[in-house]
Design an enzyme around this catalytic site. Structure first.
Site, PDB file in Angstrom:
ATOM      1  N   VAL A  12       4.524  -7.227   7.596  1.00 53.25           N
ATOM      2  CA  VAL A  12       4.124  -7.903   6.350  1.00 53.25           C
ATOM      3  C   VAL A  12       5.088  -7.651   5.194  1.00 53.25           C
ATOM      4  CG1 VAL A  12       1.644  -7.986   6.846  1.00 53.25           C
ATOM      5  CG2 VAL A  12       2.598  -5.978   5.682  1.00 53.25           C
ATOM      6  N   THR A  26     -13.972   5.975   6.286  1.00 50.95           N
ATOM      7  CA  THR A  26     -14.740   5.229   7.279  1.00 50.95           C
ATOM      8  C   THR A  26     -14.354   5.704   8.667  1.00 50.95           C
ATOM      9  OG1 THR A  26     -14.833   3.367   5.777  1.00 50.95           O
ATOM     10  CG2 THR A  26     -15.246   2.879   8.089  1.00 50.95           C
ATOM     11  N   TYR A  36       1.157   6.446  -0.727  1.00 54.88           N
ATOM     12  CA  TYR A  36      -0.024   5.633  -0.395  1.00 54.88           C
ATOM     13  C   TYR A  36      -0.776   5.245  -1.667  1.00 54.88           C
ATOM     14  CZ  TYR A  36      -4.442   4.616   2.129  1.00 54.88           C
ATOM     15  OH  TYR A  36      -5.579   4.036   2.655  1.00 54.88           O
ATOM     16  N   ALA A  40      -7.453  -4.754   0.818  1.00 64.13           N
ATOM     17  CA  ALA A  40      -8.055  -3.487   1.242  1.00 64.13           C
ATOM     18  C   ALA A  40      -7.427  -2.374   0.411  1.00 64.13           C
ATOM     19  CB  ALA A  40      -7.810  -3.258   2.726  1.00 64.13           C
TER      20      ALA A  40
HETATM   21  P1  NAD Z   1      -4.960   1.696  10.954  1.00 68.21           P
HETATM   22  O1  NAD Z   1      -3.709   2.478  10.944  1.00 68.21           O
HETATM   23  O2  NAD Z   1      -5.844   1.817  12.143  1.00 68.21           O
HETATM   24  O3  NAD Z   1      -4.661   0.148  10.731  1.00 68.21           O
HETATM   25  C1  NAD Z   1      -3.600  -0.342   9.965  1.00 68.21           C
HETATM   26  C2  NAD Z   1      -2.945  -1.474  10.733  1.00 68.21           C
HETATM   27  O4  NAD Z   1      -1.899  -2.047   9.924  1.00 68.21           O
HETATM   28  C3  NAD Z   1      -2.281  -0.999  12.032  1.00 68.21           C
HETATM   29  O5  NAD Z   1      -2.637  -1.839  13.107  1.00 68.21           O
HETATM   30  C4  NAD Z   1      -0.788  -1.075  11.726  1.00 68.21           C
HETATM   31  O6  NAD Z   1      -0.015  -1.305  12.888  1.00 68.21           O
HETATM   32  C5  NAD Z   1      -0.750  -2.229  10.740  1.00 68.21           C
HETATM   33  N1  NAD Z   1       0.421  -2.206   9.857  1.00 68.21           N
HETATM   34  C6  NAD Z   1       0.856  -1.187   9.079  1.00 68.21           C
HETATM   35  N2  NAD Z   1       1.980  -1.550   8.417  1.00 68.21           N
HETATM   36  C7  NAD Z   1       2.238  -2.823   8.778  1.00 68.21           C
HETATM   37  C8  NAD Z   1       3.240  -3.760   8.427  1.00 68.21           C
HETATM   38  N3  NAD Z   1       4.234  -3.446   7.587  1.00 68.21           N
HETATM   39  N4  NAD Z   1       3.199  -5.003   8.972  1.00 68.21           N
HETATM   40  C9  NAD Z   1       2.222  -5.346   9.843  1.00 68.21           C
HETATM   41  N5  NAD Z   1       1.225  -4.499  10.209  1.00 68.21           N
HETATM   42  C10 NAD Z   1       1.256  -3.251   9.697  1.00 68.21           C
HETATM   43  O7  NAD Z   1      -5.747   2.097   9.611  1.00 68.21           O
HETATM   44  P2  NAD Z   1      -7.184   1.647   9.106  1.00 68.21           P
HETATM   45  O8  NAD Z   1      -8.002   2.861   8.924  1.00 68.21           O
HETATM   46  O9  NAD Z   1      -7.717   0.563   9.956  1.00 68.21           O
HETATM   47  O10 NAD Z   1      -6.832   1.089   7.662  1.00 68.21           O
HETATM   48  C11 NAD Z   1      -6.763  -0.304   7.424  1.00 68.21           C
HETATM   49  C12 NAD Z   1      -6.672  -0.566   5.931  1.00 68.21           C
HETATM   50  O11 NAD Z   1      -7.816  -0.030   5.274  1.00 68.21           O
HETATM   51  C13 NAD Z   1      -5.456   0.079   5.267  1.00 68.21           C
HETATM   52  O12 NAD Z   1      -4.934  -0.798   4.293  1.00 68.21           O
HETATM   53  C14 NAD Z   1      -6.021   1.321   4.619  1.00 68.21           C
HETATM   54  O13 NAD Z   1      -5.294   1.675   3.473  1.00 68.21           O
HETATM   55  C15 NAD Z   1      -7.423   0.863   4.248  1.00 68.21           C
HETATM   56  N6  NAD Z   1      -8.356   1.984   4.151  1.00 68.21           N
HETATM   57  C16 NAD Z   1      -8.886   2.570   5.261  1.00 68.21           C
HETATM   58  C17 NAD Z   1      -9.768   3.632   5.121  1.00 68.21           C
HETATM   59  C18 NAD Z   1     -10.442   4.287   6.304  1.00 68.21           C
HETATM   60  O14 NAD Z   1     -11.231   5.214   6.095  1.00 68.21           O
HETATM   61  N7  NAD Z   1     -10.232   3.861   7.516  1.00 68.21           N
HETATM   62  C19 NAD Z   1     -10.081   4.127   3.834  1.00 68.21           C
HETATM   63  C20 NAD Z   1      -9.488   3.528   2.738  1.00 68.21           C
HETATM   64  C21 NAD Z   1      -8.646   2.441   2.896  1.00 68.21           C
END
Ligand code: NAD
Ligand code: UDP
Length: 316
Positions: free
Chosen positions: A57, A180, A150, A119
């Site tokens: 992205v 989460t 971050y 997000a």
């Molecule tokens: P995750 O690492 O499982 O998922 C992130 C996904 O984004 C991965 O599949 C990764 O390959 C993809 N990705 C990363 N950089 C990329 C790029 N440059 N181009 C294309 N794809 C890319 O993490 P998650 O826990 O599922 O988090 C998803 C989103 O939710 C994130 O933006 C994170 O900041 C946000 N978030 C998650 C939590 C949580 O508790 N899980 C809390 C706060 C925020």
């Protein structure tokens, strides 16, 4: 709707794709697999409501055909430097996904006159001096600290999203996601939930960083995704916290996991593994989500952990 989901092969992104398809929408998934896995979306292969493009992205995005919504979830998300899949070990990629990735996905939304949902994260509150954290709190984040790649990328992303809303009149949403957990979390990204569950399943002591007095408030993934979907359908442009307000210390959390799994190896304290800007307390104030979205979490910690533990057992 035809919805673009970035980070589709990640933990939250893959659950979001499933939810959107269940609700009758078409999904275009985008991911470069930097922290996610094709396994998370393998079951969608051949589904006529799902398309997928492997793409970073941070680079210009072109999606053929009309989109009605864009949901930007792509970003590394684990703070643990002991894992190669954490943002301290992917610092430039993290800043680019939050900054350039948000710019590119906003551009896609604008070109399609589509709704946009970012997000964001509780991390924008930094190590909070206000408790619990309401959306009105501006935060206490160190711009050059260990988590800053971050936190600052997400703060920039929120600001850019509001700029597109105010200047281009783009129809935007911002969700501030609190911790989460659930099935499809990466086993080795170093976050506390996979670390503790794996250690307990292997009969090892749980590694509590610091004295374990720091708190988190854990939300089960199904609850979170329901809240995010309601936010997408709402008319709310200002940030909304989505999370479970049930606050627990990391030490209590470790004890709970050992109890559920029946792990007798106990707990080991690792003073030096707790990093400087690790937030001491974190709990969402979900008053806005309750009043605007009529949403609140339904799954308690025990029920959510049981489902998560079953998933981890199936993976080891
Ligand atoms: P995750 O690492 O499982 O998922 C992130 C996904 O984004 C991965 O599949 C990764 O390959 C993809 N990705 C990363 N950089 C990329 C790029 N440059 N181009 C294309 N794809 C890319 O993490 P998650 O826990 O599922 O988090 C998803 C989103 O939710 C994130 O933006 C994170 O900041 C946000 N978030 C998650 C939590 C949580 O508790 N899980 C809390 C706060 C925020
Ligand atoms: N933590 C821990 N042991 C571990 C991993 C994490 O004690 O093996 C602690 C970490 O120091 C933090 C909390 O658990 O205080 C939550 O960490 P996580 O990596 O899940 O994400 P955070 O909420 O800090 O972004």
């Amino acid at each position: 709707m035809r919805v673009l989901v970035t980070g589709a092969a990640g933990f939250l992104g893959s659950h979001l794709c499933d939810k959107l398809i269940r609700e009758g929408h078409k999904v275009v998934g985008l991911d470069n697999f930097i922290t996610g896995s094709p396994d998370n979306i393998a079951h969608l292969a051949g589904n006529s409501n799902f398309e997928f493009f492997k793409h970073d992205v941070s680079n210009y995005i072109f999606v053929p055909g009309k989109l009605d919504a864009v949901m930007h979830f792509a970003s590394p998300a684990s703070p643990n430097p002991l894992s190669p899949f954490s943002y301290p070990n992917l610092p430039i990629q993290t800043m680019k996904a939050g900054a350039l990735g948000t710019h590119n996905t906003l551009g896609v939304a604008k070109a399609n006159d589509a709704r946009f949902l970012l997000a964001s994260t509780s991390e924008i509150y930094g190590d909070p001096e206000v408790h619990p954290q309401a959306e009105s709190y501006w935060g206490h984040a160190d711009p050059v600290g260990f988590r800053s790649v971050y936190d600052e990328a997400k703060r920039f992303a929120e600001s850019l999203t509001m700029a597109y809303h105010r200047f281009h009149k783009l129809d935007t949403r911002i969700v501030r996601i609190f911790n989460t957990y659930g099935p499809k979390m990466r086993l080795d990204d170093g976050r506390v939930v996979p670390n503790f569950i794996l250690q307990a399943l292997k009969g090892e002591p749980l590694t509590v960083y610091g004295d374990g007095a720091q708190t988190r408030s854990f939300c089960y993934v199904d609850d979170l995704i329901d809240g995010i979907y309601l936010l997408l359908l709402s008319e709310e442009h200002l940030p909304v916290n989505i999370g479970n307000p049930a606050e627990i210390t990391i030490l209590q959390f470790a004890e709970e996991i050992n109890r559920i799994i029946g792990n007798k190896a106990g707990i080991e304290f690792h003073a030096t593994k707790r990093l400087g800007d690790d937030p001491q307390r974190r709990q969402p104030d979900i008053t806005r989500a309750k009043s605007i979205l009529h949403w609140e979490p339904k799954v308690n910690l025990l029920a959510g952990l049981e489902k998560t533990i079953d998933y981890f057992k199936s993976k080891i």
